[in-house]
Scaffold this motif. Structure first.
Motif, PDB file in Angstrom:
ATOM      1  N   LEU A 121       3.458   6.930   4.552  1.00 16.01           N
ATOM      2  CA  LEU A 121       3.661   7.790   5.714  1.00 16.01           C
ATOM      3  C   LEU A 121       2.821   7.339   6.887  1.00 16.01           C
ATOM      4  N   THR A 154      -4.749  15.001  12.067  1.00 10.49           N
ATOM      5  CA  THR A 154      -4.661  15.801  13.286  1.00 10.49           C
ATOM      6  C   THR A 154      -5.194  15.002  14.466  1.00 10.49           C
ATOM      7  N   ALA A 155      -4.617  15.251  15.617  1.00 11.36           N
ATOM      8  CA  ALA A 155      -5.008  14.498  16.815  1.00 11.36           C
ATOM      9  C   ALA A 155      -5.279  15.460  17.954  1.00 11.36           C
ATOM     10  N   GLN A 205     -13.869   0.613  16.807  1.00 12.61           N
ATOM     11  CA  GLN A 205     -13.336   1.976  16.824  1.00 12.61           C
ATOM     12  C   GLN A 205     -13.397   2.530  18.234  1.00 12.61           C
ATOM     13  N   TRP A 260      -2.250  -1.611  12.540  1.00 11.53           N
ATOM     14  CA  TRP A 260      -2.055  -2.328  11.286  1.00 11.53           C
ATOM     15  C   TRP A 260      -3.033  -1.824  10.238  1.00 11.53           C
ATOM     16  N   ILE A 261      -4.280  -1.790  10.616  1.00 12.01           N
ATOM     17  CA  ILE A 261      -5.310  -1.205   9.756  1.00 12.01           C
ATOM     18  C   ILE A 261      -5.845   0.017  10.506  1.00 12.01           C
ATOM     19  N   PRO A 262      -5.946   1.149   9.830  1.00 13.77           N
ATOM     20  CA  PRO A 262      -6.391   2.350  10.555  1.00 13.77           C
ATOM     21  C   PRO A 262      -7.723   2.120  11.250  1.00 13.77           C
ATOM     22  N   ALA A 298      -0.171  13.762   9.013  1.00 13.57           N
ATOM     23  CA  ALA A 298      -1.027  12.826   8.288  1.00 13.57           C
ATOM     24  C   ALA A 298      -2.456  12.872   8.804  1.00 13.57           C
ATOM     25  N   ILE A 320       0.849  -1.179   0.000  1.00 16.77           N
ATOM     26  CA  ILE A 320       0.000   0.000   0.000  1.00 16.77           C
ATOM     27  C   ILE A 320       0.878   1.218   0.000  1.00 16.77           C
ATOM     28  N   VAL A 326       0.942   3.992  -1.242  1.00 14.32           N
ATOM     29  CA  VAL A 326       0.390   5.340  -1.102  1.00 14.32           C
ATOM     30  C   VAL A 326       0.327   5.758   0.358  1.00 14.32           C
ATOM     31  N   GLN A 327       0.197   4.774   1.230  1.00 14.06           N
ATOM     32  CA  GLN A 327       0.037   5.097   2.628  1.00 14.06           C
ATOM     33  C   GLN A 327       1.340   4.953   3.390  1.00 14.06           C
ATOM     34  N   MET A 332     -10.064   3.922  11.671  1.00 16.99           N
ATOM     35  CA  MET A 332     -11.222   4.478  10.962  1.00 16.99           C
ATOM     36  C   MET A 332     -11.891   3.438  10.078  1.00 16.99           C
ATOM     37  N   GLN A 333     -11.145   2.379   9.762  1.00 15.81           N
ATOM     38  CA  GLN A 333     -11.736   1.343   8.918  1.00 15.81           C
ATOM     39  C   GLN A 333     -12.502   0.315   9.734  1.00 15.81           C
ATOM     40  N   PHE A 334     -12.429   0.439  11.049  1.00 15.48           N
ATOM     41  CA  PHE A 334     -13.071  -0.563  11.887  1.00 15.48           C
ATOM     42  C   PHE A 334     -14.564  -0.317  11.961  1.00 15.48           C
ATOM     43  N   PRO A 335     -15.307  -1.379  12.274  1.00 12.78           N
ATOM     44  CA  PRO A 335     -16.705  -1.142  12.631  1.00 12.78           C
ATOM     45  C   PRO A 335     -16.781  -0.339  13.926  1.00 12.78           C
TER      46      PRO A 335
END
Lengths: 310, 249, 604
Positions: free
Chosen positions: B53, B216-217, B193, B182-184, B214, B48, B50-51, B186-189
């Motif tokens: 960073l 903001t937090a 999350q 591993w997987i952001p 990448a 991946i 593109v990701q 935001m992709q979780f159910p």
């Protein structure tokens, strides 16, 4: 006459859960002496050592080190060198690196080369600790205890695993330090070690101090030999012989435990000129301690009287 | 600074001892370093790209967490078993120096992991950051190793030495995954999350991502979470240390 | 000890490496984030117009992506893809799209845009409209507006401009002065004139009127062909209005690129559909207006209509509530209409969603949503129905950058709640609309009709005869009857001639005057109180009909034409002066030829 006090324990008790490891121990250790803590496994020697070193918290009783400090303060520890029954140490550091590490904990340290020479580790000084033989490890651990030139060396079973020559060298090292003024507390289950080195012997069993005194005093109380004989003397007559501590009837005769077999045999021969099958063997420690503890358990007056007479 | 003085400083000696220990235990060192680097190369550079960073930040967090957990957790447990801890504690070595030596080792690892990953990312993943960002990212992650050092320390003091490696592995991988490393996240159910937002690695990664721009937090939320976490494990460590006193050997 | 030095060196090396790592260039298209100099994270300044919609279901005109993010900057989409693989740049305001779907701003492929139509369309998510007939008066401004990417609340307008029709043919009845092509030889100059005015393509009318119950003059095949060739010579599309199959065949044979209505006299046959597919012909079925003309339930049948209807402007309401004359009679043909759609789709003929707003029963914006849903009801998969309002018109008409959500496309966005692909009525759950990257207010200022204040709106007195173009012939043939009429301005006034025939239930023929700009446009004329009429006629009775409030049923008053008449508007029950549409003067009986002249007609 009495050397100044190094450490004192009063009514020191310690329990692990339901088990009592130390039971109201009173102990006085004096400077400049080699004190041997003698006792079988599980007697509480290690527990006492740990308490003195502050590795365990005092549950009941008091400890005073060097007259004042609490045992876990750094000010105490910096005057003590320790050798514990550690099955392993930093396996990845070499002997020399370990010496440098421990030396850094103390304000002054001994010369590394001398220590290495004394411990006969010259050939392996750059070898990693994990790759040393059992005996080499023991010698290295002693060197680590000594590297800080402490006032007080506490050694827990220092000669375990050493061959006789190495044992004797270690004894000489200990004696040399005692002669130079270091106080030494030594845990051992070897009677001969206690006898040879100690100025003071403390016998521990099941958390209690059984006896305390010079090696000679102890020797008299501890069976040195087992005498087997066939004799027409009665049990009570045998018990009355000098230095006899225990009499046991066997199928083939009698078994006597004596703290001085020479005196006992002389008296035996005098009493019965027809005895036969006389065997004299050194009493092993287990037997000796068994005798001591059995004596204590029975708690008969006669036993007490016997010992005092001896 | 003369060399004699350096070698006489117990803290420096302990740091050096820890360094030597790490360097001489390749069986521990290499996987701890390589594992996150391998994963990053695989996911972030090959699959991946593109990701690159984003994954740099999250996998670096993963690596830092692992370095801290294992050097403390497994290390301490093993050393307990060996009696090394006992010998050190009996010696005049300052307790703080003992812990600091280990923490230093973990942070050094963190530094190496982050820098190597950064090089990989910049070389193969076209990751471009300002120098100040690189430095800040490294600083955040290396400092962020400390809470996990504490976690490892607490666990190492409480878990049986034999069980320590297994338990720590069981914690390390799922914790990393559930924190969205591993997987952001935001992709979780939604349920996962919500869980992720309670987990400290999530927040450390969020700070890393924030620094690099990448994503903001919320710094206050992250610091709060990491701070609370540090406190909890600090307490567990203190209790565990006391417990050490009570055990045989 | 040396080991400590080694440690120090390692640390120094590591940190040193960080200084050597490459920094970003200034190009904004780096796959990493925008360069931030300085250590401050989370910059407080949000560059205007930069935002990202995250965790949203994305339909980009061609495909659907779950858990996607779209990043907009300066009016354009700069990134669109899965959350995981699409970085969000520094300073972008984040809008959470969880549970929502983002579509490109929709395209209505057939409208007639007047007044606030472009605004109304935008408010309903239709950000581009393809107008099929209107005067070119403001084309320069429209072209300028759509070339920019400035914040606006209007949909972009593309238009055919004036349509090509026959003299007196369909398109001329609206009072708009439509230039008529004079013959095949005139075709090229006619087309060029349109293009000079700003037309984006050419619309050709082939309408005989049969379906609507009248007979209108229409262009012949030769003319149509000439126009098509002229348009193609200039590289623009030629599309045709047809209403019967025969007209469709004529237009297709002449080479038009697409039909802007579906003929309804017969269902489309598969062979014809295949032929069209081979030619690459496209069709804009304009189902909403067809549905209104066939007495089908309107947009209010859709779930979610209730909430959305509060956002309708008064003009949208008016056109929506207007009834299509004669609809009831045609309702039987509706299944044929739907099956035609299915046939065309199966054959692969591109279908475009168009509403033909603001015809009766339709409303700008809303009816395009209806059009999409109707395509689905006719059998298209939902994603094809959505493509009919995005990707397909974008690929056929010259409207670059629209109907898509790929990087580079305009940020014309429609955000709805829910998943239209599973539940098409979700299209009505509009959460947000953006045009050129700036949000469009969804509410309208116009109060719903029930809330309009009573009060004296001032409406000036109007002399109806002063604007002959406001009049148009009107007869019941529009409703399926057989009567006819014609008008002609004279010095005296307006001459109305015609023939009454049986056919319609209430035969009528005469002239109608529209109050607004467009036939049946509702305007506020609350100041009027009286209609003065003076009609000269031999007829015994004339019927005056008032159309208002979108009510297809007029309010009428019969008068004797002998004297001047004053009709008191306020006494007429059912006349809504706030939404006044038209007034007509008609002969109602007896059958036969008739004639009358309106000498005076005045509202006061």
């Amino acid at each position: 006459m009495n050397p100044p006090v190094l450490a004192e324990c009063r009514e020191l008790s310690y329990r692990y859960g339901a088990t009592t490891a130390l039971d109201a121990v009173d102990l006085t250790l004096r400077r400049g002496q080699v004190t041997a803590l003698l006792g079988p496994n599980g007697a509480g020697k290690s527990t006492l050592i740990h308490l003195l070193l502050g590795l365990k918290p005092v549950q009941s009783g008091t400890i005073r080190l060097f007259g004042e400090h609490a045992p876990d303060a750094r000010a105490c520890r910096v005057r003590i060198g320790t050798m514990l029954q550690a099955s392993g140490v930093q396996d990845n550091l070499t002997v020399r690196e370990l010496l440098a590490l421990f030396a850094s904990f103390y304000p002054e340290h001994a010369d590394f080369d001398e220590l290495i020479d004394e411990a006969r580790l010259d050939d392996v000084q750059h070898r990693r600790f994990g790759r040393l033989s059992g005996g080499q490890k023991q010698r290295a651990l002693f060197a680590l205890a000594a590297v800080g030139q402490p006032e007080w060396l506490i050694l827990d079973e220092p000669t375990t695993g050493l061959d006789p020559a190495a044992r004797r060298r270690l004894w000489r090292a200990i004696q040399a330090r005692r002669d130079a003024g270091t106080s030494i507390l030594l845990c051992t289950h070897y009677m001969d070690e206690a006898q040879r080195l100690a100025d003071q012997v403390v016998v521990l069993d099941r958390g209690r101090v059984l006896h305390e005194g010079t090696p000679d005093e102890i020797r008299r109380k501890v069976p040195q030999a087992r005498i087997r004989v066939r004799t027409s003397l009665t049990g009570s007559e045998l018990e009355a012989l000098p230095r006899v501590q225990q009499v046991e009837r066997l199928d083939s005769g009698w078994s006597l435990l004596s703290s001085n077999e020479v005196e006992t045999v002389r008296a035996l021969l005098a009493a019965d000129q027809d005895l036969a099958d006389l065997e004299i063997a050194a009493a092993d420690l287990e037997t000796a301690f068994l005798a001591l503890t059995e004596r204590r358990d029975t708690g008969t007056e006669s036993t007490e009287t016997q010992w005092e007479a001896a | 600074m003369n060399t004699a003085a350096i070698s006489r400083n117990p803290s420096l000696q302990l740091i050096q001892a820890q360094w030597l220990n790490l360097v001489r235990t390749p069986s521990y060192t290499i996987p701890t370093l390589l594992f996150p680097l391998m994963f990053y190369s695989f996911f972030g550079l090959l699959m991946i790209r593109v990701q690159a960073l984003w994954l740099l930040c999250t996998f670096a967090t993963f690596g830092v967490m692992g370095a801290a957990l294992f050097s403390f957790g497994v290390g301490i447990a093993t050393e307990r078993a060996q009696g090394w801890m006992m010998l050190l504690r009996a010696s005049p070595a300052p307790v703080g120096a003992i812990v600091a030596g280990k923490a230093f080792g973990a942070m050094l690892f963190a530094l190496i992991i982050v820098v190597v990953m950064a090089v990989l990312g910049a070389t193969f993943g076209d990751v471009r950051l300002a120098t100040s960002q690189w430095l800040l990212l490294t600083g955040v992650l290396v400092a962020g190793a400390l809470p996990f050092c504490l976690m490892g320390l607490a666990l190492g003091l409480w878990i049986k030495p034999n069980a320590a490696p297994a338990v720590l592995n069981l914690i390390y991988l799922p914790l990393g995954f559930l924190s969205g490393l591993w997987i952001p996240a935001m992709q979780f159910p939604p349920l996962l999350q919500a869980i992720a937002e309670w987990l400290p690695p999530y927040h450390l990664a969020a700070l890393a991502l924030d620094v690099t721009g990448a994503k903001t937090a919320d710094w206050s939320a992250a610091m709060l979470n990491l701070g609370a976490f540090t406190l909890i494990f600090g307490v567990m460590t203190a209790l565990g240390w006391k417990r050490l006193d009570g055990t045989r050997g | 000890m040396k080991n400590l030095w080694i440690v120090l060196i390692v640390i120094a090396l590591a940190i040193g490496v960080l200084f050597v790592l490459p920094e970003p260039t200034d190009s904004p298209t780096e796959s990493s984030t925008a360069a931030v100099t300085g250590a401050a994270p989370a910059s407080e300044v949000t560059p205007p117009g930069r935002f990202a919609i995250t965790n949203v279901r994305l339909f980009d005109g061609a495909r659907v992506l779950d858990r996607a993010v779209v990043v907009v900057d300066q009016g354009r989409v700069i990134a669109a893809g899965r959350m995981m693989t699409t970085p969000i740049p520094d300073g972008a305001a984040v809008i959470d799209g969880s549970g929502k779907t983002l579509l490109p701003g929709l395209i209505d492929s057939h409208v007639h845009s007047f007044g606030d139509a472009q605004k109304d369309a935008a408010r309903f998510g239709v950000t581009t409209v393809l107008d099929m007939f209107r005067p070119p008066t403001d084309f320069e401004a429209q072209h300028a507006a759509r070339a920019l990417i400035e914040p606006t609340d209007r949909a972009d307008l593309f238009s055919a401009g004036y349509l090509a029709t026959a003299e007196g043919g369909h398109g001329t009845q609206y009072g708009i002065d439509v230039p008529i092509p004079q013959g095949p030889g005139d075709a090229q100059s006619w087309v060029d004139a349109r293009l000079a005015e700003g037309s984006d393509w050419i619309k050709i009318v082939v309408e005989g009127g049969r379906v609507w119950g009248s007979e209108t003059p229409t262009l012949d095949a030769a003319m149509v062909q000439a126009l098509v060739e002229a348009a193609h010579a200039r590289d623009v599309l030629a599309v045709a209005h047809v209403s019967t199959r025969a007209e469709a065949e004529l237009a297709v044979a002449a080479g038009v690129d697409g039909l802007v209505h579906l003929f309804v006299d017969e269902p489309v046959e598969p062979s014809m559909a295949d032929n069209w597919a081979e030619r690459g012909l496209f069709v804009i079925p304009t189902m909403p207006v067809l549905a209104a003309a066939h007495d089908q339930p309107g947009p209010n049948r859709m779930a979610g209509f209730g909430a959305l209807s509060e956002k309708l402007s008064s003009e949208q309401r008016r056109s929506l509530n207007s009834a299509f004359p004669g609809a009831a009679m045609r309702s039987g043909r509706w299944p044929g209409v739907e099956s035609s759609i299915a046939t065309l789709h199966e054959a692969g003929v591109p279908l475009l969603a168009g509403s033909d707003a603001p015809n009766p029963g339709t409303a700008h914006g809303l009816s395009l949503l209806d059009a999409v849903i109707r395509l689905r009801e006719a059998g298209l998969p939902t994603i094809e129905a959505l493509r009919a309002a995005t990707d397909v018109p974008a690929s056929l008409f010259p409207i670059d950058e629209r109907g898509c959500l790929r990087p580079g496309c305009r940020a014309d966005l429609l955000l709805v709640s829910g998943n239209p692909l599973q539940d098409p009525s979700a299209l009505l759950a509009i959460e947000g609309v953006w045009k050129n990257g700036s949000p469009v207010a969804l509410e309208t200022d116009a109060p719903p009709p029930s809330e309009s204040e009573p009060g004296a709106a001032t409406a000036e007195a109007v002399d109806l005869l002063a604007q002959p173009s406001g009049w148009m012939p009107s007869a019941d043939d529009f409703m399926g009857g057989a009567s006819e009429s014609a008008i002609e301005p004279e010095d005296r006034g307006l001459r109305v001639t015609g023939t009454l025939r049986s056919g319609f239930a209430f035969p009528y023929a005469g002239a109608m005057w529209n109050a607004g700009n467009f036939p049946m446009d509702a305007v506020d004329r609350r100041g009027w109180s009286t209609l003065h009429l003076n009609v000269d006629s031999d007829l015994g009775m004339l019927r005056v009909m008032f159309f208002s409030g979108g009510n297809p049923q007029p309010v009428w008053r019969d008068i004797a034409p002998a004297d001047a008449v004053e009709i008191d508007l306020t006494e007429l029950a059912g006349v809504d002066l706030s939404a006044f549409q038209a007034v007509g003067v008609f002969a109602a009986q007896p059958n036969g030829a008739f004639e009358f002249v309106i000498e005076e007609a005045r509202f006061e």
